[in-house]
Design a protein around this motif. Structure first.
Motif, mmCIF file in Angstrom:
data_model
loop_
_atom_site.group_PDB
_atom_site.id
_atom_site.type_symbol
_atom_site.label_atom_id
_atom_site.label_comp_id
_atom_site.label_asym_id
_atom_site.label_seq_id
_atom_site.Cartn_x
_atom_site.Cartn_y
_atom_site.Cartn_z
ATOM 1 N N LEU A 372 -11.443 19.164 36.545
ATOM 2 C CA LEU A 372 -10.622 18.098 35.953
ATOM 3 C C LEU A 372 -11.065 16.725 36.461
ATOM 4 C CD1 LEU A 372 -7.068 19.760 35.950
ATOM 5 C CD2 LEU A 372 -8.625 19.456 34.018
ATOM 6 N N ASN A 373 -11.449 16.655 37.739
ATOM 7 C CA ASN A 373 -12.008 15.387 38.243
ATOM 8 C C ASN A 373 -13.261 15.001 37.466
ATOM 9 O OD1 ASN A 373 -10.081 15.007 40.184
ATOM 10 N ND2 ASN A 373 -11.372 15.578 41.916
ATOM 11 N N ILE A 375 -14.234 15.885 34.489
ATOM 12 C CA ILE A 375 -13.917 15.492 33.111
ATOM 13 C C ILE A 375 -13.346 14.078 33.089
ATOM 14 C CG2 ILE A 375 -12.372 15.956 31.174
ATOM 15 C CD1 ILE A 375 -12.609 18.984 32.006
ATOM 16 N N ALA A 376 -12.386 13.830 33.992
ATOM 17 C CA ALA A 376 -11.728 12.519 33.998
ATOM 18 C C ALA A 376 -12.737 11.412 34.293
ATOM 19 C CB ALA A 376 -10.601 12.505 35.034
ATOM 20 N N GLU A 377 -13.652 11.686 35.213
ATOM 21 C CA GLU A 377 -14.570 10.629 35.644
ATOM 22 C C GLU A 377 -15.764 10.496 34.701
ATOM 23 O OE1 GLU A 377 -15.317 11.628 39.762
ATOM 24 O OE2 GLU A 377 -13.188 11.445 40.243
ATOM 25 N N LYS B 274 -5.155 11.351 36.223
ATOM 26 C CA LYS B 274 -6.478 11.786 35.758
ATOM 27 C C LYS B 274 -6.447 13.225 35.250
ATOM 28 C CE LYS B 274 -9.970 10.772 38.554
ATOM 29 N NZ LYS B 274 -10.640 10.583 39.868
ATOM 30 N N HIS B 275 -5.754 14.074 36.004
ATOM 31 C CA HIS B 275 -5.753 15.487 35.624
ATOM 32 C C HIS B 275 -4.989 15.739 34.325
ATOM 33 C CE1 HIS B 275 -7.142 17.398 39.669
ATOM 34 N NE2 HIS B 275 -7.949 16.470 39.220
ATOM 35 N N ALA B 278 -7.448 14.723 31.709
ATOM 36 C CA ALA B 278 -8.548 15.686 31.613
ATOM 37 C C ALA B 278 -8.077 16.942 30.873
ATOM 38 C CB ALA B 278 -9.074 16.040 32.999
#
Lengths: 394, 377
Positions: A372-373, A375-377, B274-275, B278
């Motif tokens: 998830l990190n 993807i977010a970044e 963020k999660h 995502a």
């Protein structure tokens, strides 16, 4: 083009079917994800049989002993292989990871020494990346490599962990720190090491499944020969990351065929034990089937967009998507089995394996949280997590 | 199946994006909501010079002869920009239903005008709304000599007011296999507009009380499977619009959390935020895989059972993505996400409404389960 693929599928099926019905019958559908410790010696023999048929390393260039198949043909090969119940590949790490790395970065001597054994199914490899304090934070490698000025060999001290099938392997590739005091991605070296030597100890890890696919590997002055460094000392991180990029998802559709087989078993079980009459179970089975269909389309999107060198959203989200789908399937399997799922009849049955082993899918190769990190970044452009040890360009 | 976004497809998508970002921005969308749910100017251009209505109609009927994939690319952009126009009703619902289930005469009569953008059309599906599993329910067709007499009601007929052609599904008996399709002249319909949460997709209730139609008004030739095929295609096109809705919720929210500062930093730098985003992206990508995969399969020519599965995967996964993304858009916008002024609620309401059009996820899953388990619940 598609005719070529169809004839490849037929050729493979003609070769595979009689073998899996005869001499290698007990291996059919065995040794896949969650079942990797099954029938080790027999599956090594199978690797050699594959090699004799010309079915190992099919994606490698012909000059290195491969078959030179295109991406589309490799996809078809893996899909057909798994669909027909081809056993889980003991040679996967050699064929899919270290082999392509040596083809790209190895010296001619390294290529001549190591590639033939991988192609022939006579030498098996495992991966020495993770350490007790280098899991998600992989660059925090503490294993040390010190060069002996007299011989040029490297002496290695330290510990690797979560090493799949180390106990079945002949060689290990190791990421170690060769510049004392260096941190993060810098000062690392990529070494090829024989496992059968003094100073190497392999201890199996008993997992929550009760079985032991994974191991700890301890190095206490074990040697990597001077000529067994891939790239230059200090280039270890670059080589290690390049290795992870080689697979390109061609075996993904094969993995999905394993999943499809598990889902079939689950549907049969639900019909037999009456769980299929429960509306919520029906809905979850349908959702699982539709989810698998979507994973397939996702993989095909990855193939269609694979060539422009960019990290596309479908590729960045794929690990999170399949591992969580599979974990859900495992939970559904347990719920379909009901109280019988808690009863062990000799060894774990296939659905019990799925239920238990799928707990690891969302942890290895980048946990859910790391995914998830990423993807977010990388995909959404949100600010990065603080990473004091990391090269800021990462 | 071809999932590649080749140059032609990128051009189609890019042109739609360019047009809608200019002609369907938030101000124009809100103005259209106040004007009965149609942006007349945008629709005139879409149906006219842009030719979107004919993109997936066969060349022999005056269309461009491209596929559901290309139509889905347009629909995705329509979803992103909350298009307030009867593109879905005309080009994604009525047209494929006619193309699949219409007689030769019906197709030759209606499809060229639809392809040319000269007509707006819609479908009255059932008493329960746009429910493909209850098609024809609530509307009964009687015979009087060669004529048909239609009596009953249909809820939730999309963009019905002002439609030039309303296709009505009706049954000769309670059996869904006996469903037939009729072309209802605009002046024969009694339509009552319904007030709705989503003001950009107006729906009306259709009531008919013994309306007499000549034999030529019958559009189909009695093939129930063909009607299901048409509606499966419509469901995939609707899923594409849900995909666009989900994507835009994600993009709007990412932009907002990068700009909004709390505790001296953008809220998008907090892992909790963020999660969530995502996870939203994972669902959006699943929806894209499902929709593109389903559209490509439908274009490649597949069996009726496979088409049903394709539609089920697209509809259920895109509905889930749109609903989740819209929910997260409101949540992560914080207080302003709960205001009328900010846009997330527009997406939220449409995603919810669409999730009940052309079969809810629950209904699709039960349909799939029955196939998978080879039984009928």
């Amino acid at each position: 083009m598609s005719e070529q693929i169809e004839s490849l599928r037929r050729e493979l099926a003609d070769w595979l079917t009689p073998r899996l019905a005869g001499q290698f019958g007990q291996l059919r559908h065995r040794g896949g994800p969650g079942d990797e410790d099954a029938l080790g010696a027999e599956r090594k023999e199978w690797e050699q049989e594959l090699a004799r048929g010309g079915w190992s390393c099919v994606g490698w260039p012909t000059e290195h002993g491969g078959r030179g198949l295109t991406i589309a043909e490799q996809v078809a090969f893996h899909e057909e292989y798994a669909r027909l119940g081809g056993p889980g590949r003991m040679g996967h790490i050699g064929e899919g990871l270290i082999g392509p790395t040596l083809i790209a970065f190895g010296t001619p001597e390294q290529q001549q020494r190591f590639l033939p054994g991988i192609v022939a199914g006579t030498e098996f490899w495992c991966q020495g990346y993770s350490e007790p304090n280098a899991g998600s934070d992989l660059a925090n490698v503490q294993t040390r490599a010190v060069q002996d000025p007299a011989t040029g060999h490297w002496r290695v001290h330290g510990q690797k962990v979560w090493t799949s099938l180390a106990h079945e392997s002949d060689w290990i590739f190791v990421l170690a720190r060769c510049e004392p005091g260096s941190q993060g991605h810098k000062g690392l070296i990529f070494l090829l090491m024989k496992l059968d030597q003094p100073g190497v100890e392999i201890r199996p890890i008993r997992q929550l499944t009760g079985t032991s696919e994974f191991n700890e590997v301890f190095f206490d002055g074990a040697i990597a020969e001077a000529g067994h460094v891939v790239g230059a000392p200090g280039d270890g991180w670059k080589i290690a990351m390049a290795l992870l990029g080689f697979e390109r998802g061609v075996s993904t559709l094969g993995q999905q065929m394993h999943f499809a087989h598990e889902l079939e078993l689950l549907v049969d079980t639900a019909r037999q034990n009456g769980a299929a009459k429960i509306p919520a179970i029906r809905a979850r089975l349908a959702e699982a089937a539709l989810g698998l269909k979507v994973l397939r389309a996702n993989a095909l999107r990855m193939m269609a967009g694979a060539d422009d060198g960019q990290l596309h959203r479908e590729a960045l989200s794929y690990k999170y998507a399949w591992s969580n789908w599979h974990r859900e399937l495992g939970q559904l399997a347990a719920d379909v089995l009901g109280p019988d799922g808690d009863v062990i009849d000799g060894e774990l049955n296939r659905l019990q394996q799925v239920y238990l082993f799928s707990r690891s899918d969302t942890i290895y190769a980048g946990t859910n949280e790391i995914q998830l990190n990423l993807i977010a970044e990388r995909a959404l452009g949100l600010p990065r997590e603080p990473r004091p040890n990391a090269n800021p360009k990462g | 199946m071809n999932l590649e976004l080749n140059q032609d497809r990128q051009m189609i998508r890019g042109a739609a994006e360019d047009f809608l970002s200019a002609y369907s921005d938030s101000a124009k969308v809100r103005a259209a909501h106040a004007a009965g749910g149609i942006d007349a100017e945008a629709w005139r251009r879409i149906a006219g010079e842009l030719g979107w209505c004919g993109i997936a109609i066969a060349e022999e009927h005056g269309g461009l002869g491209l596929g559901l994939f290309e139509l889905a690319l347009l629909q995705e952009q329509a979803g992103r920009f909350l298009l307030a126009a009867p593109l879905f009703a005309t080009a994604c619902l009525a047209a494929p239903l006619l193309a699949e289930a219409g007689t030769d005469a019906a197709r030759q009569h209606w499809l060229p005008a639809l392809a040319a953008g000269e007509l707006t059309a819609t479908v009255a599906l059932s008493a329960r709304g746009l429910d493909p599993f209850a098609v024809g329910d609530g509307m009964y067709a009687g015979r009087d000599g060669d004529d048909y007499l239609l009596t009953g009601r249909c809820r939730h007929v999309p963009h019905a007011l002002g439609a030039d052609l309303v296709i009505v599904a009706a049954r000769f008996s309670a059996n869904v296999e006996s469903t037939a399709l009729f072309a209802l002249p605009a002046d024969a319909a009694t339509l009552t507009p319904l007030a709705t949460l989503d003001q950009g997709r107006p729906v009306a209730e259709l009531r008919l009380n013994g309306v007499r139609l000549p034999a030529e008004a019958r559009l189909d030739d009695g093939d129930a499977a063909a009607i299901v095929r048409g509606l499966s295609r419509a469901a995939i096109a609707l899923a594409a619009e849900q995909l666009g809705l989900a994507l835009q919720c994600l993009d709007l929210t990412v932009a907002y959390v990068l700009e909004r500062q709390q505790f001296g930093r953008p809220i998008g730098s907090f892992q909790a935020v963020k999660h969530r985003l995502a996870e939203t992206m994972v669902k959006v990508e699943a929806a894209r895989s499902a929709v593109y995969g389903a559209a490509a399969e439908a274009d490649a020519g597949i069996s009726d059972d496979e088409l049903l599965l394709a539609a089920a995967s697209a509809k259920t996964v895109a509905d889930a993505a749109a609903r989740f993304a819209a929910q997260e858009a409101i949540q992560l916008h914080g207080g302003v996400g709960f205001t009328w002024e900010y846009d997330p609620h527009l997406y939220f309401k449409r995603a919810q409404a669409f999730s009940h059009w052309l079969g809810s996820a629950d209904a699709w899953r039960e349909r799939v389960a029955a196939k998978l388990l080879e039984d009928a619940a």
